[in-house]
Design a protein around this motif. Sequence first.
Motif, PDB file in Angstrom:
ATOM      1  N   PRO A   1       0.811  -1.209   0.000  1.00  0.00           N
ATOM      2  CA  PRO A   1       0.000   0.000   0.000  1.00  0.00           C
ATOM      3  C   PRO A   1       0.853   1.270   0.000  1.00  0.00           C
ATOM      4  CG  PRO A   1       0.069  -0.954   2.194  1.00  0.00           C
ATOM      5  CD  PRO A   1       0.739  -1.940   1.290  1.00  0.00           C
ATOM      6  N   ARG A   2       0.240   2.372  -0.384  1.00  0.00           N
ATOM      7  CA  ARG A   2       0.921   3.659  -0.451  1.00  0.00           C
ATOM      8  C   ARG A   2       1.320   4.093   0.949  1.00  0.00           C
ATOM      9  NH1 ARG A   2       4.026   6.439  -3.622  1.00  0.00           N
ATOM     10  NH2 ARG A   2       3.345   8.475  -4.338  1.00  0.00           N
ATOM     11  N   LEU A   3       2.572   4.532   1.103  1.00  0.00           N
ATOM     12  CA  LEU A   3       3.085   4.962   2.399  1.00  0.00           C
ATOM     13  C   LEU A   3       3.457   6.442   2.379  1.00  0.00           C
ATOM     14  CD1 LEU A   3       5.442   1.992   3.392  1.00  0.00           C
ATOM     15  CD2 LEU A   3       3.122   2.458   4.234  1.00  0.00           C
ATOM     16  N   PHE A   4       3.204   7.092   3.493  1.00  0.00           N
ATOM     17  CA  PHE A   4       3.620   8.473   3.698  1.00  0.00           C
ATOM     18  C   PHE A   4       4.540   8.510   4.917  1.00  0.00           C
ATOM     19  CE2 PHE A   4      -0.283   8.490   1.406  1.00  0.00           C
ATOM     20  CZ  PHE A   4      -0.173   9.549   0.511  1.00  0.00           C
ATOM     21  N   PHE A   5       5.470   9.447   4.915  1.00  0.00           N
ATOM     22  CA  PHE A   5       6.440   9.555   5.997  1.00  0.00           C
ATOM     23  C   PHE A   5       6.452  10.987   6.519  1.00  0.00           C
ATOM     24  CE2 PHE A   5       7.666   5.987   3.488  1.00  0.00           C
ATOM     25  CZ  PHE A   5       8.204   5.064   4.364  1.00  0.00           C
ATOM     26  N   THR A   6       6.428  11.119   7.830  1.00  0.00           N
ATOM     27  CA  THR A   6       6.624  12.423   8.435  1.00  0.00           C
ATOM     28  C   THR A   6       7.915  12.397   9.249  1.00  0.00           C
ATOM     29  OG1 THR A   6       5.692  14.140   9.873  1.00  0.00           O
ATOM     30  CG2 THR A   6       5.200  11.856  10.468  1.00  0.00           C
ATOM     31  N   HIS A   7       8.778  13.365   9.003  1.00  0.00           N
ATOM     32  CA  HIS A   7       9.996  13.526   9.794  1.00  0.00           C
ATOM     33  C   HIS A   7       9.737  14.590  10.847  1.00  0.00           C
ATOM     34  CE1 HIS A   7      12.806  11.109   7.309  1.00  0.00           C
ATOM     35  NE2 HIS A   7      11.901  11.357   6.378  1.00  0.00           N
ATOM     36  N   PHE A   8      10.354  14.412  12.017  1.00  0.00           N
ATOM     37  CA  PHE A   8      10.077  15.328  13.118  1.00  0.00           C
ATOM     38  C   PHE A   8      11.324  15.505  13.973  1.00  0.00           C
ATOM     39  CE2 PHE A   8       8.321  11.083  13.916  1.00  0.00           C
ATOM     40  CZ  PHE A   8       9.089  10.662  14.995  1.00  0.00           C
ATOM     41  N   TRP A   9      11.257  16.503  14.866  1.00  0.00           N
ATOM     42  CA  TRP A   9      12.411  16.919  15.661  1.00  0.00           C
ATOM     43  C   TRP A   9      11.933  17.463  16.992  1.00  0.00           C
ATOM     44  CZ3 TRP A   9      17.716  17.233  15.739  1.00  0.00           C
ATOM     45  CH2 TRP A   9      18.295  18.210  16.540  1.00  0.00           C
ATOM     46  N   ALA A  10      12.709  17.236  18.044  1.00  0.00           N
ATOM     47  CA  ALA A  10      12.412  17.831  19.349  1.00  0.00           C
ATOM     48  C   ALA A  10      13.671  17.796  20.204  1.00  0.00           C
ATOM     49  CB  ALA A  10      11.280  17.091  20.051  1.00  0.00           C
ATOM     50  N   VAL A  11      13.711  18.675  21.178  1.00  0.00           N
ATOM     51  CA  VAL A  11      14.785  18.705  22.178  1.00  0.00           C
ATOM     52  C   VAL A  11      14.119  18.820  23.543  1.00  0.00           C
ATOM     53  CG1 VAL A  11      16.786  19.942  23.072  1.00  0.00           C
ATOM     54  CG2 VAL A  11      16.430  19.796  20.588  1.00  0.00           C
ATOM     55  N   GLY A  12      14.513  17.942  24.479  1.00  0.00           N
ATOM     56  CA  GLY A  12      13.912  17.992  25.802  1.00  0.00           C
ATOM     57  C   GLY A  12      14.302  16.791  26.638  1.00  0.00           C
ATOM     58  N   ASP A  13      13.595  16.609  27.744  1.00  0.00           N
ATOM     59  CA  ASP A  13      13.833  15.457  28.600  1.00  0.00           C
ATOM     60  C   ASP A  13      13.542  14.184  27.803  1.00  0.00           C
ATOM     61  OD1 ASP A  13      14.051  14.335  31.547  1.00  0.00           O
ATOM     62  OD2 ASP A  13      12.292  13.386  30.618  1.00  0.00           O
ATOM     63  N   ALA A  14      14.485  13.250  27.803  1.00  0.00           N
ATOM     64  CA  ALA A  14      14.368  12.074  26.933  1.00  0.00           C
ATOM     65  C   ALA A  14      13.161  11.212  27.268  1.00  0.00           C
ATOM     66  CB  ALA A  14      15.652  11.245  27.009  1.00  0.00           C
ATOM     67  N   VAL A  15      12.864  11.027  28.552  1.00  0.00           N
ATOM     68  CA  VAL A  15      11.714  10.214  28.931  1.00  0.00           C
ATOM     69  C   VAL A  15      10.422  10.896  28.513  1.00  0.00           C
ATOM     70  CG1 VAL A  15      10.462   9.195  30.860  1.00  0.00           C
ATOM     71  CG2 VAL A  15      12.966   9.116  30.820  1.00  0.00           C
ATOM     72  N   GLU A  16      10.348  12.221  28.684  1.00  0.00           N
ATOM     73  CA  GLU A  16       9.154  12.945  28.268  1.00  0.00           C
ATOM     74  C   GLU A  16       8.978  12.890  26.758  1.00  0.00           C
ATOM     75  OE1 GLU A  16       6.745  14.226  30.124  1.00  0.00           O
ATOM     76  OE2 GLU A  16       7.805  13.340  31.832  1.00  0.00           O
ATOM     77  N   LEU A  17      10.075  12.954  26.016  1.00  0.00           N
ATOM     78  CA  LEU A  17       9.991  12.835  24.559  1.00  0.00           C
ATOM     79  C   LEU A  17       9.473  11.458  24.163  1.00  0.00           C
ATOM     80  CD1 LEU A  17      13.297  14.582  23.406  1.00  0.00           C
ATOM     81  CD2 LEU A  17      10.966  15.497  23.325  1.00  0.00           C
ATOM     82  N   ALA A  18       9.992  10.416  24.815  1.00  0.00           N
ATOM     83  CA  ALA A  18       9.527   9.061  24.524  1.00  0.00           C
ATOM     84  C   ALA A  18       8.037   8.929  24.829  1.00  0.00           C
ATOM     85  CB  ALA A  18      10.334   8.046  25.331  1.00  0.00           C
ATOM     86  N   ARG A  19       7.614   9.526  25.945  1.00  0.00           N
ATOM     87  CA  ARG A  19       6.194   9.471  26.315  1.00  0.00           C
ATOM     88  C   ARG A  19       5.338  10.207  25.282  1.00  0.00           C
ATOM     89  NH1 ARG A  19       6.839  11.084  31.241  1.00  0.00           N
ATOM     90  NH2 ARG A  19       7.072   8.938  32.032  1.00  0.00           N
ATOM     91  N   ALA A  20       5.864  11.303  24.738  1.00  0.00           N
ATOM     92  CA  ALA A  20       5.127  12.069  23.730  1.00  0.00           C
ATOM     93  C   ALA A  20       4.988  11.304  22.427  1.00  0.00           C
ATOM     94  CB  ALA A  20       5.820  13.408  23.486  1.00  0.00           C
ATOM     95  N   LEU A  21       5.929  10.383  22.153  1.00  0.00           N
ATOM     96  CA  LEU A  21       5.875   9.605  20.919  1.00  0.00           C
ATOM     97  C   LEU A  21       4.860   8.469  20.966  1.00  0.00           C
ATOM     98  CD1 LEU A  21       9.699   9.290  20.156  1.00  0.00           C
ATOM     99  CD2 LEU A  21       8.021  10.506  18.751  1.00  0.00           C
TER     100      LEU A  21
END
Length: 346
Positions: free
Chosen positions: A313-333
């Motif tokens: 099937p057709r795939l789309f990709f989004t690239h993203f970036w963030a800087v912050g507390d690593a655990v909080e970033l993981a939780r946001a993902l």
Amino acid sequence: MKTHDRTEDRQQNANARAFTSRRRMLAAAALAPVLSAAGASTVAARALPNDPIGPTGPSAPGHHRRIKPVPTGLADWAGVAKALGRTGDMLRATTYHTAFPRRDLRVVSDGVVVTPGLALGTHVAFVRYADGSTMLMGDVVVTENELQCVTDAWQAHGIEQTALHKHLLAQTPDIWWTHVHAHGHDAVALARGLRAGLDRTGTPPDLPPGPPTPIDLDIAGMEAALGTKGVSDGEVYKCVFLRRETIADGHLILPPGLGSTSAFTFQPLGGGRAALAGDCAMLASEVQNTLKALRRGGIKLVELHNHHLAEDPRLFFTHFWAVGDAVELARALRPAVEATNVVPSL
């Protein structure tokens, strides 16, 4: 055409074998002098007769019966390794992968000095198919000054580009990421064609990786937040998720994970903080919920695009970036992961 299809079926039944789904991560190579642009190969990649994914571009999916990849080992790729000037490794018993970290570059984005492991790694893969053909697929890091010369070299050698985009927000110097694709019966010719473009970049030669070192991040907390385990090479920490669907590129079935992963990479900045660079592989129906989930977590969107020309099937990709507390970033993902039909690679 019927005779051709019956021949493909016999080859597929005789050669196709089951493959594994475990993904592993290569350690980045050490810094070395800049590679010269001399010595580019003049052997063009040979296209298959009536090939729907040859140097002239893909045709509509379904033109041929789909062909499965077959297991290979490092010995099967010795000629490719010689042509590329470095040895790769096997992923899931079907994919021969080689990394070309751009340690020659000092790139700054959002005040962060970006390491090769975070966002400056060229990665290329070769896959053998039941009809004896080989597919090349890769993602190549080039500077803006290198881009046009690299493109000209690949076009002269039958190597296609299927995407051209950014992985980072504003960066110095200007960097581009281009996806490459080729298919033919001569794997070494494909490798030489790829090398012709790489030799027009400042990509440094390969050096053995150093011993792995502990990474300064709360790995346990990050893994609990994401609900999966990742891997570390001493430079970055990475989690990879695979699409559950079978993905095909034209008539070629892709091995699990090839060209269809969601990957989150964390570069430690000290004090539990990290720079995050990643991308999510999505179906069209998943795009909006994924983008909303990322933004609710304070993650900055960089790109939304395709990597392929003829996938199903057709795939789309989004690239993203963030800087912050690593655990909080993981939780946001985590909500973005749950918005897509993926499974952890480990």
